[in-house]
Design a protein around this motif. Structure first.
Motif, PDB file in Angstrom:
ATOM      1  N   PRO A  61       0.841  -1.202   0.000  1.00 25.11           N
ATOM      2  CA  PRO A  61       0.000   0.000   0.000  1.00 25.11           C
ATOM      3  C   PRO A  61       0.872   1.247   0.000  1.00 25.11           C
ATOM      4  O   PRO A  61       2.051   1.180   0.364  1.00 25.11           O
ATOM      5  N   PRO A  62       0.292   2.380  -0.426  1.00 28.35           N
ATOM      6  CA  PRO A  62      -1.117   2.540  -0.800  1.00 28.35           C
ATOM      7  C   PRO A  62      -1.422   2.257  -2.268  1.00 28.35           C
ATOM      8  O   PRO A  62      -2.562   2.114  -2.649  1.00 28.35           O
ATOM      9  N   GLY A  63      -0.390   2.197  -3.112  1.00 33.61           N
ATOM     10  CA  GLY A  63      -0.650   2.043  -4.537  1.00 33.61           C
ATOM     11  C   GLY A  63      -0.851   0.623  -4.993  1.00 33.61           C
ATOM     12  O   GLY A  63      -1.457   0.378  -6.039  1.00 33.61           O
ATOM     13  N   TRP A  64      -0.340  -0.360  -4.205  1.00 36.97           N
ATOM     14  CA  TRP A  64      -0.412  -1.764  -4.573  1.00 36.97           C
ATOM     15  C   TRP A  64       0.238  -2.017  -5.931  1.00 36.97           C
ATOM     16  O   TRP A  64      -0.226  -2.835  -6.707  1.00 36.97           O
ATOM     17  N   VAL A 198     -12.803   7.770  -8.876  1.00 34.41           N
ATOM     18  CA  VAL A 198     -13.054   8.170  -7.489  1.00 34.41           C
ATOM     19  C   VAL A 198     -12.322   7.236  -6.528  1.00 34.41           C
ATOM     20  O   VAL A 198     -11.673   7.678  -5.566  1.00 34.41           O
ATOM     21  N   ARG A 199     -12.419   5.941  -6.775  1.00 43.06           N
ATOM     22  CA  ARG A 199     -11.763   4.963  -5.915  1.00 43.06           C
ATOM     23  C   ARG A 199     -10.254   5.138  -5.937  1.00 43.06           C
ATOM     24  O   ARG A 199      -9.585   5.050  -4.897  1.00 43.06           O
ATOM     25  N   LEU A 204      -5.561   6.405  -2.991  1.00 42.97           N
ATOM     26  CA  LEU A 204      -4.205   6.960  -2.928  1.00 42.97           C
ATOM     27  C   LEU A 204      -4.149   8.230  -2.085  1.00 42.97           C
ATOM     28  O   LEU A 204      -3.166   8.477  -1.380  1.00 42.97           O
ATOM     29  N   GLY A 205      -5.185   9.039  -2.175  1.00 42.65           N
ATOM     30  CA  GLY A 205      -5.152  10.351  -1.524  1.00 42.65           C
ATOM     31  C   GLY A 205      -5.211  10.296  -0.021  1.00 42.65           C
ATOM     32  O   GLY A 205      -4.537  11.084   0.668  1.00 42.65           O
ATOM     33  N   VAL A 206      -5.994   9.374   0.539  1.00 45.44           N
ATOM     34  CA  VAL A 206      -6.119   9.312   1.999  1.00 45.44           C
ATOM     35  C   VAL A 206      -4.784   8.976   2.671  1.00 45.44           C
ATOM     36  O   VAL A 206      -4.340   9.700   3.570  1.00 45.44           O
ATOM     37  N   PRO A 207      -4.079   7.902   2.257  1.00 45.68           N
ATOM     38  CA  PRO A 207      -2.786   7.628   2.915  1.00 45.68           C
ATOM     39  C   PRO A 207      -1.762   8.746   2.710  1.00 45.68           C
ATOM     40  O   PRO A 207      -1.064   9.136   3.658  1.00 45.68           O
ATOM     41  N   TYR A 208      -1.665   9.262   1.477  1.00 50.06           N
ATOM     42  CA  TYR A 208      -0.702  10.337   1.234  1.00 50.06           C
ATOM     43  C   TYR A 208      -1.081  11.603   2.002  1.00 50.06           C
ATOM     44  O   TYR A 208      -0.223  12.322   2.530  1.00 50.06           O
ATOM     45  N   ASP A 217       2.947   8.034  12.232  1.00 52.03           N
ATOM     46  CA  ASP A 217       3.828   7.369  11.267  1.00 52.03           C
ATOM     47  C   ASP A 217       2.982   6.558  10.293  1.00 52.03           C
ATOM     48  O   ASP A 217       2.552   5.444  10.611  1.00 52.03           O
ATOM     49  N   VAL A 218       2.737   7.135   9.116  1.00 52.24           N
ATOM     50  CA  VAL A 218       1.866   6.483   8.152  1.00 52.24           C
ATOM     51  C   VAL A 218       2.473   5.185   7.644  1.00 52.24           C
ATOM     52  O   VAL A 218       1.757   4.218   7.353  1.00 52.24           O
ATOM     53  N   SER A 219       3.812   5.130   7.528  1.00 47.44           N
ATOM     54  CA  SER A 219       4.443   3.915   7.019  1.00 47.44           C
ATOM     55  C   SER A 219       4.123   2.709   7.896  1.00 47.44           C
ATOM     56  O   SER A 219       3.946   1.592   7.406  1.00 47.44           O
ATOM     57  N   ALA A 220       4.032   2.927   9.205  1.00 53.14           N
ATOM     58  CA  ALA A 220       3.715   1.831  10.106  1.00 53.14           C
ATOM     59  C   ALA A 220       2.246   1.425  10.029  1.00 53.14           C
ATOM     60  O   ALA A 220       1.892   0.286  10.349  1.00 53.14           O
ATOM     61  N   TRP A 221       1.412   2.354   9.593  1.00 51.51           N
ATOM     62  CA  TRP A 221      -0.034   2.102   9.500  1.00 51.51           C
ATOM     63  C   TRP A 221      -0.509   2.041   8.052  1.00 51.51           C
ATOM     64  O   TRP A 221      -1.699   2.155   7.781  1.00 51.51           O
ATOM     65  N   ALA A 222       0.415   1.858   7.128  1.00 50.17           N
ATOM     66  CA  ALA A 222       0.060   1.918   5.712  1.00 50.17           C
ATOM     67  C   ALA A 222      -0.987   0.871   5.332  1.00 50.17           C
ATOM     68  O   ALA A 222      -1.954   1.168   4.617  1.00 50.17           O
ATOM     69  N   LEU A 223      -0.806  -0.352   5.815  1.00 55.44           N
ATOM     70  CA  LEU A 223      -1.738  -1.422   5.442  1.00 55.44           C
ATOM     71  C   LEU A 223      -3.144  -1.178   5.968  1.00 55.44           C
ATOM     72  O   LEU A 223      -4.102  -1.178   5.166  1.00 55.44           O
ATOM     73  N   PRO A 224      -3.354  -0.975   7.278  1.00 55.69           N
ATOM     74  CA  PRO A 224      -4.734  -0.760   7.737  1.00 55.69           C
ATOM     75  C   PRO A 224      -5.372   0.495   7.158  1.00 55.69           C
ATOM     76  O   PRO A 224      -6.569   0.505   6.855  1.00 55.69           O
ATOM     77  N   VAL A 225      -4.564   1.572   6.987  1.00 57.91           N
ATOM     78  CA  VAL A 225      -5.129   2.789   6.413  1.00 57.91           C
ATOM     79  C   VAL A 225      -5.585   2.548   4.986  1.00 57.91           C
ATOM     80  O   VAL A 225      -6.682   2.961   4.577  1.00 57.91           O
ATOM     81  N   ALA A 226      -4.749   1.866   4.190  1.00 56.62           N
ATOM     82  CA  ALA A 226      -5.103   1.601   2.797  1.00 56.62           C
ATOM     83  C   ALA A 226      -6.310   0.680   2.699  1.00 56.62           C
ATOM     84  O   ALA A 226      -7.203   0.883   1.865  1.00 56.62           O
ATOM     85  N   VAL A 227      -6.355  -0.352   3.536  1.00 59.93           N
ATOM     86  CA  VAL A 227      -7.481  -1.286   3.511  1.00 59.93           C
ATOM     87  C   VAL A 227      -8.779  -0.584   3.875  1.00 59.93           C
ATOM     88  O   VAL A 227      -9.808  -0.765   3.208  1.00 59.93           O
ATOM     89  N   VAL A 228      -8.741   0.226   4.922  1.00 61.61           N
ATOM     90  CA  VAL A 228      -9.953   0.945   5.334  1.00 61.61           C
ATOM     91  C   VAL A 228     -10.393   1.936   4.257  1.00 61.61           C
ATOM     92  O   VAL A 228     -11.583   2.049   3.953  1.00 61.61           O
TER      93      VAL A 228
END
Length: 280
Positions: A61-64, A198-199, A204-208, A217-228
């Motif tokens: 994440p976030p781009g996969w 939109v998706r 991409l916009g929310v994590p960035y 620290d977004v890098s540590a929470w990248a996966l849950p943030v991207a999934v949500v």
């Protein structure tokens, strides 16, 4: 509800493309209490199903995006699986969406409990699975996805509303989507493209954006943030696309089969299955 006017969910007449998109949004708003909770559960389940494939594809994440060219085959499989799962979800949501659209067309209102029961649930599950497998397999072939996605969107609305035998449902759905120069298929692809943008923007916009704020620290929470983020936007996009299928099916029947004329001439008190049954 009135047959015409700006507040009608689905007027009894052929519609422009813009009016179809508006009708889908109005139908989603009208049936949000049923469609949105279902969509949230299905969108979260989809993220869980795709997670193992994301690990195998080596995407992050976030781009996969794929980071290892040696895993491109897994990445291609991930894309096809994602195409299949979203097709399944849209088809499943198409059952209550189609029934809600039909009720709006007839000037009636269905309670949430009515939309969640009946209307060939077992056949809907089988049809959704078949549509998902077909779209997913087409995704493996690249451009074939456009054909499969465009032509198979009306399978569940036909199954639920038209009263045709199950073995005739796929053929009728494809014929409806292909009428008027493939208008139905083209509108469905247009709706998908709009929601895909939109998706993509939100995913991409929310994590960035959170990273720029520096709140944690977004890098540590990248996966849950991207999934949500992906699950949240999909929980809105999938029912919106299901509603587009519902109104597109009914509008195509009005445009090419004179359904609006049949309804205007129908005797008062006629049951809904009789009003909407396709001539065979």
């Amino acid at each position: 509800m009135s047959d015409a006017g700006p507040t009608a969910v689905l007027p009894r007449r052929p519609l422009t493309v813009g009016e179809l998109l508006d009708a889908a949004v109005l139908l989603l708003r009208d049936q949000a209490r049923v469609l949105l909770p279902l969509a949230v559960a299905l969108a979260l389940a989809e993220q869980a199903v795709l997670y193992p494939l994301r690990l195998l594809a080596g995407v992050h994440p976030p781009g996969w995006w794929p980071g290892d060219e040696h895993r491109f085959g897994w990445y291609w499989l991930l894309l096809a699986a994602g195409a299949g799962t979203e097709a399944v979800i849209i088809a499943l949501l198409g059952n209550p969406a189609a029934r809600g659209g039909a009720a709006a067309l007839l000037g009636r209102h269905r309670a949430p409990a009515e939309l969640l029961h009946g209307a060939r649930p077992g056949a809907t599950l089988l049809a959704a699975g078949a549509v998902g497998l077909t779209v997913g397999a087409a995704g493996l072939a690249g451009p074939a996805w456009f054909v499969a996605y465009g032509l198979l969107g009306l399978v569940v609305p036909v199954l639920v509303l038209d009263g045709v035998p199950a073995h005739r449902v796929p053929g009728r759905a494809v014929r409806l989507a292909g009428r008027v120069g493939g208008r139905g298929a083209a509108v469905r692809l247009l709706g998908y493209l709009g929601w895909w943008l939109v998706r993509l923007g939100i995913g991409l916009g929310v994590p960035y954006g959170l990273g720029l704020l520096g709140l944690f620290d977004v890098s540590a929470w990248a996966l849950p943030v991207a999934v949500v983020a992906h699950a949240a936007v999909n929980a809105l996009a999938y029912p919106a696309l299901a509603c587009l299928d519902a109104v597109l099916h009914l509008e195509t029947r009005m445009r090419t089969e004179g359904l609006d004329i049949r309804l205007s001439r129908a005797p008062a008190g006629a049951p809904e299955p009789v009003l909407l049954a396709a001539h065979r």
